[in-house]
Design a protein around this motif. Structure first.
Motif, short mmCIF file in Angstrom:
data_model
loop_
_atom_site.label_atom_id
_atom_site.label_comp_id
_atom_site.label_asym_id
_atom_site.label_seq_id
_atom_site.Cartn_x
_atom_site.Cartn_y
_atom_site.Cartn_z
N ARG A 1 37.78 42.99 45.35
CA ARG A 1 38.29 41.65 45.07
C ARG A 1 39.80 41.63 45.24
NH1 ARG A 1 35.30 38.32 41.41
NH2 ARG A 1 37.34 37.73 40.62
N ALA A 2 40.33 40.49 45.64
CA ALA A 2 41.78 40.35 45.79
C ALA A 2 42.50 40.48 44.45
CB ALA A 2 42.12 39.00 46.43
N ASP A 3 41.80 40.30 43.33
CA ASP A 3 42.43 40.45 42.02
C ASP A 3 42.20 41.83 41.39
OD1 ASP A 3 39.74 40.02 41.44
OD2 ASP A 3 40.09 38.38 40.05
N ASP A 4 41.62 42.78 42.15
CA ASP A 4 41.55 44.16 41.67
C ASP A 4 42.98 44.70 41.58
OD1 ASP A 4 38.79 44.55 41.33
OD2 ASP A 4 38.50 45.13 43.43
N PRO A 5 43.32 45.43 40.54
CA PRO A 5 44.70 45.87 40.36
C PRO A 5 45.24 46.76 41.49
CG PRO A 5 43.27 46.83 38.68
CD PRO A 5 42.45 45.86 39.46
#
Length: 163
Positions: free
Chosen positions: A38-42
């Protein structure tokens, strides 16, 4: 194999920059869904492309590394043994080897930093499917992929370890 004395035995202590993410299957009566990256994975940096690589049982696809590209591997069918080797000058984990067993029995994403040698072996009885989301698109005229022969060049034995 002269380098072997400089390399550790495979360890669960991660190579510097390697990140793993346990993947979750979401089943229902229609089938299942599994998010991979996901693009919001750190640890997500950027998107280059997505591709799938099939490997037949017992086949080794190794070794290679990238100067710029970061890989994000997930095995979505079958099972593989993914091996990472840190040969980076100045790395705090230089000489470290990681083994990961990925696939239907252990859904996981592995982030592989640039300059870390990597490869895998299909360890199941059916072909494996590895999905990669690299940070860079493949450049056909100037590939960012440096290869080393799979056997006898780096201090790693791809043979099955019985015990």
């Amino acid at each position: 194999m002269a380098e072997a004395a400089h390399y550790e035995q495979p360890t669960t202590e991660p190579i510097d920059g390697v990140t793993t993410k346990k993947l979750r299957l979401i089943p229902d009566e229609r089938g299942w869904l599994m998010e991979i990256l996901r693009a919001d994975d750190p640890f997500f940096e950027r998107f280059g492309q997505v591709y799938v690589s099939a490997t037949y049982p017992g086949v080794v696809k190794a070794w290679h590394y990238h100067e710029r590209q970061v890989d994000h591997f997930a095995c979505v069918a079958g099972m593989i043994k993914l091996v990472l080797m840190d040969r980076r000058e100045g790395s705090p984990t230089r000489g470290r080897i990681n083994e990961f067993f990925l696939g239907t029995q252990n859904p996981m994403l592995v982030r592989i930093p640039n300059l870390v040698h990597h490869g895998w072996k299909c360890i199941g009885l059916e072909p494996s499917l590895v999905v990669n989301v690299p940070s860079e698109p493949y450049r056909y005229e100037d590939p960012d992929e440096l290869r080393v022969a799979p056997h006898g060049t780096l201090p790693y034995d791809w043979a099955r370890k019985d015990g």
